[in-house]
Motif scaffolding. Structure first.
Motif, PDB file in Angstrom:
ATOM      1  N   UNK A   1      76.343 -12.330 -37.346  1.00 39.47           N
ATOM      2  CA  UNK A   1      77.399 -13.291 -37.678  1.00 39.47           C
ATOM      3  C   UNK A   1      78.654 -12.986 -36.875  1.00 39.47           C
ATOM      4  N   UNK A   2      79.402 -14.018 -36.564  1.00 36.93           N
ATOM      5  CA  UNK A   2      80.708 -13.826 -35.925  1.00 36.93           C
ATOM      6  C   UNK A   2      81.669 -13.236 -36.958  1.00 36.93           C
ATOM      7  N   UNK A   3      82.799 -12.817 -36.492  1.00 33.62           N
ATOM      8  CA  UNK A   3      83.858 -12.363 -37.391  1.00 33.62           C
ATOM      9  C   UNK A   3      84.286 -13.569 -38.231  1.00 33.62           C
ATOM     10  N   UNK A   4      84.499 -13.365 -39.537  1.00 40.28           N
ATOM     11  CA  UNK A   4      84.934 -14.491 -40.371  1.00 40.28           C
ATOM     12  C   UNK A   4      86.395 -14.828 -40.079  1.00 40.28           C
ATOM     13  N   UNK A   5      86.689 -16.123 -40.110  1.00 35.79           N
ATOM     14  CA  UNK A   5      88.023 -16.614 -39.791  1.00 35.79           C
ATOM     15  C   UNK A   5      88.520 -17.441 -40.971  1.00 35.79           C
ATOM     16  N   UNK A   6      89.795 -17.305 -41.275  1.00 36.49           N
ATOM     17  CA  UNK A   6      90.384 -18.033 -42.400  1.00 36.49           C
ATOM     18  C   UNK A   6      90.771 -19.447 -41.970  1.00 36.49           C
ATOM     19  N   UNK A   7      90.381 -20.433 -42.779  1.00 35.94           N
ATOM     20  CA  UNK A   7      90.815 -21.821 -42.606  1.00 35.94           C
ATOM     21  C   UNK A   7      91.962 -22.013 -43.598  1.00 35.94           C
ATOM     22  N   UNK A   8      93.164 -22.029 -43.094  1.00 38.28           N
ATOM     23  CA  UNK A   8      94.324 -22.081 -43.993  1.00 38.28           C
ATOM     24  C   UNK A   8      94.411 -23.433 -44.686  1.00 38.28           C
ATOM     25  N   UNK A   9      94.934 -23.420 -45.923  1.00 39.38           N
ATOM     26  CA  UNK A   9      95.114 -24.683 -46.657  1.00 39.38           C
ATOM     27  C   UNK A   9      96.193 -25.521 -46.006  1.00 39.38           C
TER      28      UNK A   9
END
Length: 187
Positions: free
Chosen positions: A176-184
């Motif tokens: 898996x790639x590094x997890x990235x935050x999808x900001x609100x």
């Protein structure tokens, strides 16, 4: 009495482990010859000390496994034999690029990889529990973006992506790639 031929489709860059053995020993020992579509011999088991050979394909296309006498130009009396071919391949990992967020959706882009079957995208509201999130399958190596819909406007999400490669009935996944935050979305 005649030689046996098996048609194979090989893919460039993948390696193929061929194991060949005689089921019974007779007056004539059989051997295998790996040939390209023009009939050029690429591997000759009569010269091998064991019946194992690994071939790394330089050009995708049609190949033939030729079973015959242990001298290629002699009259063949093919004895009972068995063989096995195992295709070895991997799937290279990718990384997430740009993320565009609207109230209830987000478009995720990632780096394109060649020689793969597709991508798997996974997302969840908690980064520590991302493995239990929703999964999306994107087929084709040219599809490098996906729009996620039905997001909660006041929630942040975490996303990750990986590649997969399928050949015959075998599927191999990359890490898996590094997890990235999808900001609100603020407004």
């Amino acid at each position: 009495i005649a030689d046996d031929y098996y048609k194979l489709i090989f893919v460039k860059g993948r390696s193929y482990a061929i194991t060949f053995s005689m089921t019974t020993k007779g007056l004539y020992n059989s051997a295998f010859y790996l040939e390209n579509s023009s009939g050029k011999v690429l591997a000759d088991s009569s010269n091998l000390k064991s019946g194992k050979y690994t071939y790394t394909c330089a050009k995708s296309g049609t190949y033939y496994l030729h079973i015959g006498n242990n001298t290629i130009n002699s009259i063949s009396i093919v004895q009972p034999y068995s063989f096995r071919i195992v295709e070895n391949f991997s799937s290279s990992s990718t990384t997430i690029g740009k993320i565009t967020r609207s109230k209830k959706s987000a478009t995720i882009r990632w780096k394109k990889k060649s020689g793969i079957t597709g991508y798997e995208l996974q997302y969840n509201t908690t980064g520590s529990n991302i493995s239990k999130g929703k999964k999306l399958i994107i087929t084709g190596n040219g599809n490098i973006k996906k729009k996620i819909t039905k997001l909660k406007p006041k929630k942040s999400y975490y996303v990750r992506v990986r590649t997969f490669t399928t050949s015959y009935n075998k599927t191999v996944y990359s890490s898996w790639s590094k997890k990235v935050k999808i900001k609100k979305k603020k407004k």
